[in-house]
Design a protein around this motif. Structure first.
Motif, PDB file in Angstrom:
ATOM      1  N   ASP A 120       7.416   3.622 -11.390  1.00  0.00           N
ATOM      2  CA  ASP A 120       7.731   2.550 -12.340  1.00  0.00           C
ATOM      3  C   ASP A 120       6.538   1.645 -12.619  1.00  0.00           C
ATOM      4  OD1 ASP A 120      10.277   3.553 -12.475  1.00  0.00           O
ATOM      5  OD2 ASP A 120      11.143   2.072 -11.109  1.00  0.00           O
ATOM      6  N   GLN A 121       5.601   1.570 -11.691  1.00  0.00           N
ATOM      7  CA  GLN A 121       4.435   0.703 -11.861  1.00  0.00           C
ATOM      8  C   GLN A 121       3.246   1.439 -12.489  1.00  0.00           C
ATOM      9  OE1 GLN A 121       4.987  -2.488 -11.085  1.00  0.00           O
ATOM     10  NE2 GLN A 121       7.021  -1.802 -10.501  1.00  0.00           N
ATOM     11  N   ALA A 122       3.302   2.761 -12.565  1.00  0.00           N
ATOM     12  CA  ALA A 122       2.133   3.556 -12.962  1.00  0.00           C
ATOM     13  C   ALA A 122       1.699   3.317 -14.398  1.00  0.00           C
ATOM     14  CB  ALA A 122       2.414   5.037 -12.738  1.00  0.00           C
ATOM     15  N   ALA A 123       2.634   3.229 -15.334  1.00  0.00           N
ATOM     16  CA  ALA A 123       2.254   3.055 -16.743  1.00  0.00           C
ATOM     17  C   ALA A 123       1.518   1.740 -16.961  1.00  0.00           C
ATOM     18  CB  ALA A 123       3.486   3.146 -17.642  1.00  0.00           C
ATOM     19  N   ALA A 124       2.060   0.638 -16.415  1.00  0.00           N
ATOM     20  CA  ALA A 124       1.429  -0.673 -16.589  1.00  0.00           C
ATOM     21  C   ALA A 124       0.060  -0.706 -15.917  1.00  0.00           C
ATOM     22  CB  ALA A 124       2.328  -1.769 -16.029  1.00  0.00           C
ATOM     23  N   PHE A 125      -0.053  -0.116 -14.743  1.00  0.00           N
ATOM     24  CA  PHE A 125      -1.328  -0.080 -14.033  1.00  0.00           C
ATOM     25  C   PHE A 125      -2.386   0.654 -14.855  1.00  0.00           C
ATOM     26  CE2 PHE A 125      -4.309   2.201 -11.325  1.00  0.00           C
ATOM     27  CZ  PHE A 125      -4.799   1.198 -10.515  1.00  0.00           C
ATOM     28  N   HIS A 126      -2.067   1.852 -15.326  1.00  0.00           N
ATOM     29  CA  HIS A 126      -3.035   2.625 -16.107  1.00  0.00           C
ATOM     30  C   HIS A 126      -3.382   1.924 -17.424  1.00  0.00           C
ATOM     31  CE1 HIS A 126      -1.968   5.856 -13.301  1.00  0.00           C
ATOM     32  NE2 HIS A 126      -3.084   6.448 -13.687  1.00  0.00           N
ATOM     33  N   HIS A 127      -2.368   1.339 -18.081  1.00  0.00           N
ATOM     34  CA  HIS A 127      -2.618   0.643 -19.345  1.00  0.00           C
ATOM     35  C   HIS A 127      -3.557  -0.546 -19.145  1.00  0.00           C
ATOM     36  CE1 HIS A 127      -1.737  -0.655 -23.437  1.00  0.00           C
ATOM     37  NE2 HIS A 127      -1.585  -1.878 -22.961  1.00  0.00           N
ATOM     38  N   ASP A 128      -3.319  -1.307 -18.090  1.00  0.00           N
ATOM     39  CA  ASP A 128      -4.167  -2.472 -17.816  1.00  0.00           C
ATOM     40  C   ASP A 128      -5.607  -2.063 -17.544  1.00  0.00           C
ATOM     41  OD1 ASP A 128      -4.657  -5.367 -16.963  1.00  0.00           O
ATOM     42  OD2 ASP A 128      -5.198  -4.244 -15.151  1.00  0.00           O
ATOM     43  N   ARG A 129      -5.802  -1.042 -16.700  1.00  0.00           N
ATOM     44  CA  ARG A 129      -7.167  -0.641 -16.350  1.00  0.00           C
ATOM     45  C   ARG A 129      -7.899  -0.039 -17.540  1.00  0.00           C
ATOM     46  NH1 ARG A 129      -4.587  -2.967 -12.840  1.00  0.00           N
ATOM     47  NH2 ARG A 129      -5.263  -3.086 -10.681  1.00  0.00           N
ATOM     48  N   LYS A 130      -7.193   0.739 -18.350  1.00  0.00           N
ATOM     49  CA  LYS A 130      -7.856   1.356 -19.496  1.00  0.00           C
ATOM     50  C   LYS A 130      -8.173   0.328 -20.577  1.00  0.00           C
ATOM     51  CE  LYS A 130      -7.610   4.893 -22.992  1.00  0.00           C
ATOM     52  NZ  LYS A 130      -6.770   5.738 -23.814  1.00  0.00           N
ATOM     53  N   SER A 131      -7.332  -0.700 -20.703  1.00  0.00           N
ATOM     54  CA  SER A 131      -7.543  -1.698 -21.762  1.00  0.00           C
ATOM     55  C   SER A 131      -8.827  -2.491 -21.563  1.00  0.00           C
ATOM     56  CB  SER A 131      -6.345  -2.652 -21.829  1.00  0.00           C
ATOM     57  OG  SER A 131      -6.287  -3.471 -20.670  1.00  0.00           O
ATOM     58  N   ARG A 132      -9.441  -2.381 -20.406  1.00  0.00           N
ATOM     59  CA  ARG A 132     -10.711  -3.062 -20.163  1.00  0.00           C
ATOM     60  C   ARG A 132     -11.874  -2.377 -20.874  1.00  0.00           C
ATOM     61  NH1 ARG A 132      -9.980  -4.508 -13.721  1.00  0.00           N
ATOM     62  NH2 ARG A 132      -7.840  -5.237 -13.931  1.00  0.00           N
ATOM     63  N   PHE A 133     -11.595  -1.218 -21.467  1.00  0.00           N
ATOM     64  CA  PHE A 133     -12.622  -0.462 -22.174  1.00  0.00           C
ATOM     65  C   PHE A 133     -12.142  -0.113 -23.575  1.00  0.00           C
ATOM     66  CE2 PHE A 133     -13.111   0.409 -17.664  1.00  0.00           C
ATOM     67  CZ  PHE A 133     -14.456   0.111 -17.468  1.00  0.00           C
ATOM     68  N   ALA A 134     -13.114   0.135 -24.479  1.00  0.00           N
ATOM     69  CA  ALA A 134     -12.769   0.530 -25.845  1.00  0.00           C
ATOM     70  C   ALA A 134     -12.194   1.941 -25.857  1.00  0.00           C
ATOM     71  CB  ALA A 134     -14.003   0.456 -26.738  1.00  0.00           C
ATOM     72  N   ARG A 135     -12.743   2.819 -25.041  1.00  0.00           N
ATOM     73  CA  ARG A 135     -12.241   4.186 -24.934  1.00  0.00           C
ATOM     74  C   ARG A 135     -12.791   4.823 -23.667  1.00  0.00           C
ATOM     75  NH1 ARG A 135     -15.496   3.322 -28.889  1.00  0.00           N
ATOM     76  NH2 ARG A 135     -17.458   4.442 -29.131  1.00  0.00           N
ATOM     77  N   THR A 136     -12.159   5.921 -23.264  1.00  0.00           N
ATOM     78  CA  THR A 136     -12.579   6.620 -22.050  1.00  0.00           C
ATOM     79  C   THR A 136     -12.577   8.119 -22.309  1.00  0.00           C
ATOM     80  OG1 THR A 136     -10.311   6.808 -21.213  1.00  0.00           O
ATOM     81  CG2 THR A 136     -11.560   4.831 -20.574  1.00  0.00           C
ATOM     82  N   HIS A 137     -13.291   8.840 -21.441  1.00  0.00           N
ATOM     83  CA  HIS A 137     -13.323  10.304 -21.534  1.00  0.00           C
ATOM     84  C   HIS A 137     -13.435  10.872 -20.126  1.00  0.00           C
ATOM     85  CE1 HIS A 137     -15.336  14.228 -22.987  1.00  0.00           C
ATOM     86  NE2 HIS A 137     -14.036  14.308 -23.146  1.00  0.00           N
ATOM     87  N   HIS A 138     -12.383  11.547 -19.675  1.00  0.00           N
ATOM     88  CA  HIS A 138     -12.326  12.103 -18.317  1.00  0.00           C
ATOM     89  C   HIS A 138     -12.429  13.621 -18.355  1.00  0.00           C
ATOM     90  CE1 HIS A 138     -10.563   8.116 -17.720  1.00  0.00           C
ATOM     91  NE2 HIS A 138     -10.739   8.268 -16.421  1.00  0.00           N
ATOM     92  N   LEU A 139     -13.187  14.174 -17.431  1.00  0.00           N
ATOM     93  CA  LEU A 139     -13.326  15.623 -17.291  1.00  0.00           C
ATOM     94  C   LEU A 139     -13.015  16.017 -15.851  1.00  0.00           C
ATOM     95  CD1 LEU A 139     -16.709  16.149 -19.176  1.00  0.00           C
ATOM     96  CD2 LEU A 139     -14.429  16.696 -20.025  1.00  0.00           C
ATOM     97  N   ALA A 140     -12.291  17.125 -15.677  1.00  0.00           N
ATOM     98  CA  ALA A 140     -11.945  17.615 -14.346  1.00  0.00           C
ATOM     99  C   ALA A 140     -12.405  19.062 -14.206  1.00  0.00           C
ATOM    100  CB  ALA A 140     -10.440  17.529 -14.125  1.00  0.00           C
ATOM    101  N   ALA A 141     -12.824  19.431 -12.985  1.00  0.00           N
ATOM    102  CA  ALA A 141     -13.284  20.796 -12.728  1.00  0.00           C
ATOM    103  C   ALA A 141     -13.173  21.099 -11.243  1.00  0.00           C
ATOM    104  CB  ALA A 141     -14.727  20.966 -13.194  1.00  0.00           C
ATOM    105  N   ASN A 142     -13.500  22.349 -10.894  1.00  0.00           N
ATOM    106  CA  ASN A 142     -13.551  22.787  -9.490  1.00  0.00           C
ATOM    107  C   ASN A 142     -12.224  22.526  -8.778  1.00  0.00           C
ATOM    108  OD1 ASN A 142     -16.144  23.034 -10.373  1.00  0.00           O
ATOM    109  ND2 ASN A 142     -17.082  21.910  -8.710  1.00  0.00           N
TER     110      ASN A 142
END
Length: 198
Positions: A87-109
């Protein structure tokens, strides 16, 4: 009643033996297919989450997306905070991402080890975060690298992340504002050095 000729008995015995061998091979193939299907489903879950890190609020705050990724009692740990419960995950992610104009994440291995209804996971991550025009480094970037590890579990709705922890190994650029001191974000590994004038 007469016994069947010896050659017919041998043929039936050989046929039964071959059928037993085929059954055993089929059981092995079913197990292999199940393991591959589970691994693919967990990899798709991770890909979905990594993509959502960049897109979950493209159309405004969405409180529903964590249900597609996390268990209700999940625990998430990051250098910038922790979350207990979906229940807390959406607000947490929204708050942290809103500190930036945009983000780009890559995953591997991907390292995925499935055992029954549980999977241990480790994945390497690199992410770029572009600052707002009024951020600590206008139009500049905050880049990070590290790895996440955790546990996924099988649920009636499919695989979901139950535990997820990101370990930062390096960072470059000004961190989020407000946020922890950049020195707190970095591990003991040295920070990349840049020539003067950058």
């Amino acid at each position: 009643m007469t016994s069947p000729p010896l050659d017919r008995t041998d043929a039936l015995s050989a046929l039964h033996s071959e059928l037993d061998s085929l059954r055993s091979e089929l059981d092995s193939l079913r197990a292999d297919f199940g393991a591959l299907a589970d691994r693919a489903a967990v990899a798709e879950l991770i890909d979905r989450y990594i993509t959502l890190l960049d897109t979950q609020d493209d159309h405004g705050f969405d409180p529903a997306w964590p249900a597609t990724v996390f268990t209700p009692d999940c625990r998430l740990e990051f250098p910038v905070g922790a979350v207990e419960g979906r229940d807390q995950a959406a607000a947490f992610h929204h708050d942290r991402k809103s500190r930036f104009a945009r983000t780009h994440h890559l995953a591997a291995n991907y390292g995925i080890h499935v055992s029954g209804d549980t999977a241990r996971v480790r994945v390497h991550l690199i992410a770029s975060h572009v600052h707002h025009e009024d951020g600590p480094d206008p139009d500049g970037r905050f880049d990070i690298g590290g790895y996440s590890e955790g546990e996924a579990v099988r649920t009636p709705g499919g695989w979901r992340l139950h535990r997820w922890r990101f370990r930062l190994l390096w960072s470059d650029g000004a961190g989020p504002r407000p946020g922890p001191d950049p020195r707190e974000l970095r591990s003991s590994q040295p920070r990349p050095r840049h020539p003067k004038g950058r």
